[in-house]
Scaffold this motif. Structure first.
Motif, mmCIF file in Angstrom:
data_model
loop_
_atom_site.group_PDB
_atom_site.id
_atom_site.type_symbol
_atom_site.label_atom_id
_atom_site.label_comp_id
_atom_site.label_asym_id
_atom_site.label_seq_id
_atom_site.Cartn_x
_atom_site.Cartn_y
_atom_site.Cartn_z
ATOM 1 N N GLU A 1 0.875 -1.183 0.000
ATOM 2 C CA GLU A 1 0.000 0.000 0.000
ATOM 3 C C GLU A 1 0.905 1.223 0.000
ATOM 4 O O GLU A 1 1.799 1.325 0.827
ATOM 5 C CB GLU A 1 -0.904 -0.050 1.242
ATOM 6 N N ASP A 2 0.669 2.151 -0.936
ATOM 7 C CA ASP A 2 1.616 3.256 -1.058
ATOM 8 C C ASP A 2 1.273 4.436 -0.158
ATOM 9 O O ASP A 2 2.099 5.300 0.067
ATOM 10 C CB ASP A 2 1.745 3.711 -2.516
ATOM 11 N N ASP A 3 0.040 4.464 0.359
ATOM 12 C CA ASP A 3 -0.303 5.578 1.247
ATOM 13 C C ASP A 3 0.243 5.283 2.648
ATOM 14 O O ASP A 3 -0.179 4.321 3.296
ATOM 15 C CB ASP A 3 -1.824 5.735 1.283
ATOM 16 N N PRO A 4 1.204 6.105 3.119
ATOM 17 C CA PRO A 4 1.880 5.753 4.381
ATOM 18 C C PRO A 4 0.938 5.719 5.586
ATOM 19 O O PRO A 4 1.090 4.869 6.460
ATOM 20 C CB PRO A 4 2.944 6.845 4.536
ATOM 21 N N GLN B 1 -1.141 2.647 5.376
ATOM 22 C CA GLN B 1 -0.257 1.503 5.593
ATOM 23 C C GLN B 1 -0.018 1.271 7.095
ATOM 24 O O GLN B 1 -0.196 0.156 7.593
ATOM 25 C CB GLN B 1 1.078 1.763 4.894
ATOM 26 N N CYS C 1 5.152 -4.629 5.450
ATOM 27 C CA CYS C 1 4.598 -3.564 4.623
ATOM 28 C C CYS C 1 5.581 -3.140 3.559
ATOM 29 O O CYS C 1 6.791 -3.194 3.759
ATOM 30 C CB CYS C 1 4.272 -2.344 5.477
ATOM 31 N N CYS C 2 5.041 -2.695 2.466
ATOM 32 C CA CYS C 2 5.881 -2.131 1.427
ATOM 33 C C CYS C 2 5.044 -1.167 0.597
ATOM 34 O O CYS C 2 3.879 -1.439 0.314
ATOM 35 C CB CYS C 2 6.452 -3.244 0.544
ATOM 36 N N GLY C 3 5.610 -0.026 0.227
ATOM 37 C CA GLY C 3 4.864 0.964 -0.539
ATOM 38 C C GLY C 3 5.385 1.128 -1.945
ATOM 39 O O GLY C 3 4.971 2.031 -2.653
ATOM 40 N N ASP C 4 6.275 0.232 -2.368
ATOM 41 C CA ASP C 4 6.894 0.376 -3.677
ATOM 42 C C ASP C 4 6.619 -0.876 -4.520
ATOM 43 O O ASP C 4 6.718 -1.996 -4.022
ATOM 44 C CB ASP C 4 8.402 0.578 -3.504
ATOM 45 N N LEU D 1 0.310 1.381 -7.221
ATOM 46 C CA LEU D 1 1.618 1.450 -6.558
ATOM 47 C C LEU D 1 2.610 2.188 -7.442
ATOM 48 O O LEU D 1 2.561 2.076 -8.661
ATOM 49 C CB LEU D 1 2.138 0.029 -6.297
#
Lengths: 445, 221
Positions: free
Chosen positions: B7-10, B13, B29-32, B54
């Motif tokens: 999920e790219d929204d911190p 996330q 978690c990973c946003g990339d 993403l």
């Protein structure tokens, strides 16, 4: 509006008739003129011969040295006549018998040709010439019956008229064929336009005559502009949705925070507002996303598009084991945008899946769409509420009203009619939809 | 159960990581995009929550590549793109579930639990082994005789994983991966410590040690 074909056709017929008439008259006139001139040259020679044969006696009376050519004497009204006048004496050909050729003699050195009626209705060509011979004025007239020549000219004219008429007809027919052929590309363009309108084609074929190519190109570029515009709007709408929904998700999540969960009124208000915003957002975004009126090259084949959608609905409602039955002939095509139709069917099936016990029945044919489930159905008084869309009938099934509201928007957009009742077979809710209800019947679209 | 959350929204996330952690999941978690794809392809997750928008690589492209590589981890797509044609596309690409934003956390949790249950071939909504039932809401064990045993978060995750695979040998490293937060001091003797605590709570005979192989939860007594 007059058709091009009629305009071209009638113009051509008039021009051809005028041209052929003028040509016919000219040719007839020329033939008669040439014939007359030809005969006149012979007659002038005859006059010269007669003149050479004439002498005068002492009293000044003209007489022939030798007997004139037998054509003038042999037969009564033979058609060849002469008349010599000098010093009030007249020499007549025997063939003239008692017929008087009344001719005004021209002045000396002049000749005069004329036509007159002869004995036995003969058409006479008459040539008169006045000379001065041995000190006497002498007028010689010869006449020749042209009846036979005229007859053959008339025969020629009839033949020529016949040939002209045949040629005129051949020309007219070939022009008709030519016009039809040239206009065929217009006809095919018209047929293609109809196909476009029915959603059977995406653009017009551009192998058309150069005269209408700009028109076809313009229509095609408008279509592609429309398509690009739709893609752009949908992308923008998608981006907007994306941008708004993540914060909405977080707002929604806030209500689970212990601090807020402790204040029940606050929490409920927060939830209510988030749901409202979400519903308004979904509904307006959906409206903005709706494609054209389905009349610009769009087609939706339920028989191939619905099975993946049903699979999707099944997966989303995987807690239930739902039996879907799809009755849809392969050749049914809805003239509507694919995404709009997936949205319509998706929301309907989703709603049915929420309410059904274990089976959902989908029927699509040229008369419309019917979706029924085997759920509890809907009491009559709630039907009105369903039709006045946007009302949430059951809070437990979240977004229930929203889905049907979106369906209602899509149906409205496609000028359709939607009807709710309870299925006589299963007792569950039955939704019947007809798109383009103002055009009848739907199947002939 | 170990989850990968892409999920790219911190904000979302970290909130989801917290909530899912409270619900008994171990969450990475990973946003990339590309990095998340690599994690999903190399780590043995029980389920993956995938956002479609993403950076670097779109969620759908990642999913296509995972499925092409034969990675069959259940994937739940969590996205703002909620139109039906997008859902159809998501499932066609190989997703196992689809949840449109905004969503209720309870629904996400229920869907993830159902996904994992189905993955391990269990149709029932509750986890049962012998006379024990795992109460997922309260994170405790209920016995048929009405007895209730409280569990710590790690004990709960450990037992939950074992109960998903009853009668099967589970290695220590596998338990470490699926039941222990990666940030904790991940050593195999940690597993032994927690197994011992669990045995003390639910009974010594329920978890059998297979030396050099791992542990086995007996589903019948």
């Amino acid at each position: 509006m007059k058709s091009l074909k009629a305009r071209l056709g009638s113009g051509l017929v008039i021009v051809l008739l005028v041209v052929f008439t003028i040509q016919f008259l000219l040719v007839s006139l020329a033939v008669r003129h040439v014939t007359d001139n030809y005969v006149l040259t012979f007659m002038a020679r005859d006059i010269d011969n007669l003149l050479a044969d004439i002498t005068f006696d002492k009293s000044g009376q003209p007489r022939f040295i030798s007997v004139p050519d037998s054509t003038y004497t042999r037969q009564l009204y033979s058609g060849y006549y002469y008349l010599v006048e000098s010093n009030n004496h007249t020499l007549r050909s025997r063939s003239l018998w008692d017929h008087d050729l009344v001719v005004q003699a021209p002045v000396i050195g002049e000749s005069m040709a004329q036509k007159m009626a002869g004995p036995l209705q003969q058409d006479l060509l008459v040539l008169s010439k006045t000379f001065s011979k041995q000190g006497h004025d002498i007028a010689i007239t010869v006449a020749e019956d042209l009846s036979l020549v005229n007859e053959s000219i008339a025969t020629f004219e009839k033949l020529y008229l016949g040939v002209s008429i045949v040629m005129l007809l051949v020309l007219l027919v070939s022009q008709y064929v030519l016009i039809n052929h040239s206009l065929k590309s217009l006809t095919s363009t018209r047929i293609n336009l109809e196909r476009l309108a029915k959603g059977e084609a995406e653009k017009l074929p551009d192998d058309v005559p150069s005269e209408i190519k700009p028109l076809v190109d313009e229509i095609n570029s408008l279509l592609s502009l429309l398509g690009r515009h739709l893609v752009k709007v949908r992308t923008l709408v998608g981006n907007l949705a994306h941008a708004l929904k993540t914060p909405l998700s977080q707002l929604s999540r806030l209500s689970d925070e212990p601090e807020i969960a402790r204040h029940d009124r606050l929490r409920q208000e927060l939830n209510r507002q988030v749901t409202e915003i979400h519903a308004a957002l979904e509904r307006e975004l959906n409206r903005a996303r709706l494609a054209g009126d389905g009349k610009s090259g769009q087609r939706f084949r339920p028989a191939t598009e619905l099975p993946p959608l049903i699979h999707t609905v099944k997966k989303i409602h995987n807690l239930k084991d739902i039996m879907f039955t799809l009755h849809c002939p392969d050749d049914v095509v809805l003239p509507a945008d694919r995404e709009d139709m997936l949205e319509l069917f998706g929301n309907l099936l989703d709603n049915a899946a929420k309410w059904c016990d274990k089976s959902i029945n989908v029927q699509i044919n040229n008369n419309g769409i019917v979706i029924e489930d085997d759920g509890p159905g809907c009491p009559l008084k709630d039907m009105n509420a369903l039709i006045q869309r946007g009302l949430r009938l059951d809070e437990k099934h979240q977004g229930h009203g929203l889905g049907l509201a979106i369906v209602g928007d899509i149906v409205d957009h496609y000028r359709g009619k939607m009807h709710f009742d309870n299925s006589p077979d299963t007792g569950g809710l039955r939704v019947s939809i007809r798109l383009y209800a103002d055009e009848s019947p739907a199947g002939n679209d | 159960m170990r989850l990968l959350l892409l999920e790219d929204d911190p904000h979302l996330q970290s909130e989801l990581k917290q909530s899912l952690g409270r619900a008994g999941f171990v969450v990475d978690c990973c946003g990339d995009g590309p990095e998340g794809e690599f994690m999903g392809a190399t780590e043995p997750y029980d389920a993956i929550v995938l956002d479609l928008g993403l950076p670097g690589k779109s969620g759908l492209e990642i999913l296509v590549d995972w499925r092409a590589q034969g990675i069959n981890t259940p994937v739940l797509i969590l996205t703002a793109r909620g139109a039906w044609h997008e859902k159809v596309e998501g499932f066609n690409t190989g997703a196992d579930d689809y949840l449109a934003k905004p969503f209720h956390f309870e629904e996400l949790k229920a869907r993830l639990e159902a996904l994992i249950r189905r993955r391990y071939g269990r149709a029932a909504a509750t986890l049962v082994a012998g006379d024990m039932e795992l109460d997922i809401e309260q994170q405790r064990v209920k016995k048929i005789n009405g007895e209730s045993i409280e569990l710590t978060a790690t004990e709960f995750r450990l037992l939950q994983y074992l109960m998903h695979h009853p009668g099967k040998i589970i290695s220590k490293s596998r338990l470490l991966e699926h039941a222990f937060d990666g940030s904790a001091n991940s050593e195999e003797n940690l597993v032994e410590v927690y197994i011992k605590r669990l045995r003390n709570k639910i009974g010594q005979e329920r978890i059998i040690t297979r030396r050099g192989q791992g542990y086995l939860l007996r589903d019948t007594l």
